[in-house]
Write an enzyme that holds these catalytic residues in place. Structure first.
Site, short mmCIF file in Angstrom:
data_model
loop_
_atom_site.label_atom_id
_atom_site.label_comp_id
_atom_site.label_asym_id
_atom_site.label_seq_id
_atom_site.Cartn_x
_atom_site.Cartn_y
_atom_site.Cartn_z
N LEU A 129 40.13 -78.67 3.67
CA LEU A 129 40.88 -77.84 4.61
C LEU A 129 40.18 -76.52 4.90
CD1 LEU A 129 44.51 -78.35 3.23
CD2 LEU A 129 43.51 -79.36 5.28
N VAL B 287 39.84 -75.51 -0.70
CA VAL B 287 41.15 -76.15 -0.61
C VAL B 287 41.00 -77.50 0.09
CG1 VAL B 287 43.50 -75.98 0.28
CG2 VAL B 287 42.36 -73.93 -0.55
N LYS C 204 43.75 -76.70 -4.67
CA LYS C 204 42.86 -75.54 -4.69
C LYS C 204 41.98 -75.61 -5.93
CE LYS C 204 43.12 -70.48 -4.28
NZ LYS C 204 44.06 -69.34 -4.14
N ASP D 296 48.23 -57.73 -4.59
CA ASP D 296 47.33 -57.91 -3.44
C ASP D 296 48.12 -58.37 -2.22
OD1 ASP D 296 44.89 -57.79 -2.16
OD2 ASP D 296 44.24 -59.79 -2.80
#
Length: 351
Positions: free
Chosen positions: A31, A39, A54, A150
């Site tokens: 992906l 991923v 992932k 984050d």
């Protein structure tokens, strides 16, 4: 870890997978890929659903994998503690052949950062509806001891009717986190870990930018910075170097959003500026309180639209949580109004 989100790529960017199976999951295609992570689109033959897998970029050396493995596992541990409609779901995680992987909810959409960079502008009420959901997601995480650290547009994934999902807990602080070997496991969260920045400079809180200990209020500041950019179309601070940017974040106050664009409601502008206060004690004490302020704004706007017979925005039409919470808010507003009326009546009788 700055790794790609579990998103659907367009056909021209999809690539043949470097692997065909991870754990029990069959891999159909790649992906997305970043400098550290990769991923894949996978399929769970047991449950019969598509998922995102992932794992590390296959081009990483053994030394690089070892360097980031701990952080990768911590992402799975942090996100695995959470279950919220606006936080990406972690289904499984493991290490196979020395390669860690995380099985995630398969999201189809785009990162908020790509939408903003592409020039997409949200209406103030749309901004409020999106940020309210992320604030509620952060409150859920904070109550479970998870600090994202984050929060930024690249880590907010937009799906379906612009419904947000908070992703990438790679540098999150959580109770079950594996501590850095050189760090005190009970010590404070600081700006630098392993001689690198923890967080993204444009959305860092002043305490993060100064290398000071932080708590959950650092996420509140970062969400305020995201809201600022969504409303104004610009970041709160810009500079030609990271050092100058960090200095501005630590010492300079940005112009209020409604001062930049008079069409921005002052009520939303005030929410942003409260969230982005330089001193943590001046910010919202919790993400829940920020969410409540935004919800009050949305309730007022919905009631005003009903009086004027203006249609409800599509962003809020199919959100059962929004409807349920609005009803709750209207219930308490009604109770307070009745109580006030009763008090006035009682005073009149006494007189």
């Amino acid at each position: 870890m700055s790794a790609p989100s579990p998103a659907l790529n367009t056909p021209d960017t999809a690539a043949a997978p470097a692997v065909t199976r991870i754990g029990r999951f069959y891999i159909s295609r790649e992906l997305s890929r970043g400098s550290i992570g990769c991923v894949y689109l996978g399929h769970d033959p047991v449950i019969g659903r598509d998922i995102a897998i992932k794992t590390f970029n296959p081009r990483l050396t053994a030394a690089e994998r070892h360097r980031y493995e701990q952080q990768f596992i911590n992402e799975a541990r942090a996100a695995g503690l959470l279950s919220h409609p606006h936080i990406v779901t972690v289904y499984d995680a493991s290490v196979e052949g020395g390669m860690p992987w995380i099985a995630l909810e398969y999201l189809q959409g785009r990162e908020l950062s790509k939408l903003l960079d592409g020039g997409h502008r949200y209406l103030p009420e749309e901004v409020a509806a999106i940020v309210w959901k992320i604030a509620d997601a952060l409150d859920h995480a904070h109550r479970r001891g998870v600090i994202h650290r984050d929060v930024k547009p690249a880590n907010i994934f937009m799906i379906r009717d612009d419904q947000p999902k908070l992703v990438d807990f790679g540098i999150a602080r959580s109770p079950n986190r594996i501590p850095e070997k050189s760090a005190d496991p009970q010590g404070p969260v600081t700006l630098v870990t392993g001689n690198r920045l923890v967080g993204t400079p444009n959305y860092m809180s002043p305490e993060q930018a100064s290398g000071k200990p932080v708590d959950a209020r650092t996420d509140i500041y970062s969400l305020g910075a995201v809201m600022y950019e969504m409303l104004t179309g610009r970041k709160p601070f810009t500079a030609d170097s990271a050092d100058k940017l960090l200095q501005q974040i630590a010492c300079k106050a940005p112009a209020a959003p409604h001062e930049i664009d008079s069409k921005i409601p002052p009520a939303l502008s005030q929410i942003v500026m409260t969230a982005m206060s330089k001193r943590p004690e001046k910010r919202y004490e919790t993400a829940e309180k920020m969410a409540l302020d935004i919800r009050r704004y949305l309730v007022r706007q919905r009631r005003a639209r009903r009086r004027m017979k203006i249609p409800v925005p599509a962003l809020e039409q199919h959100d059962p949580q929004a409807v349920q919470q609005e009803r709750g808010a209207l219930f308490w507003i009604s109770c307070l109004s009745l109580a006030a009326a009763a008090g006035i009546a009682a005073l009149a009788v006494l007189r």
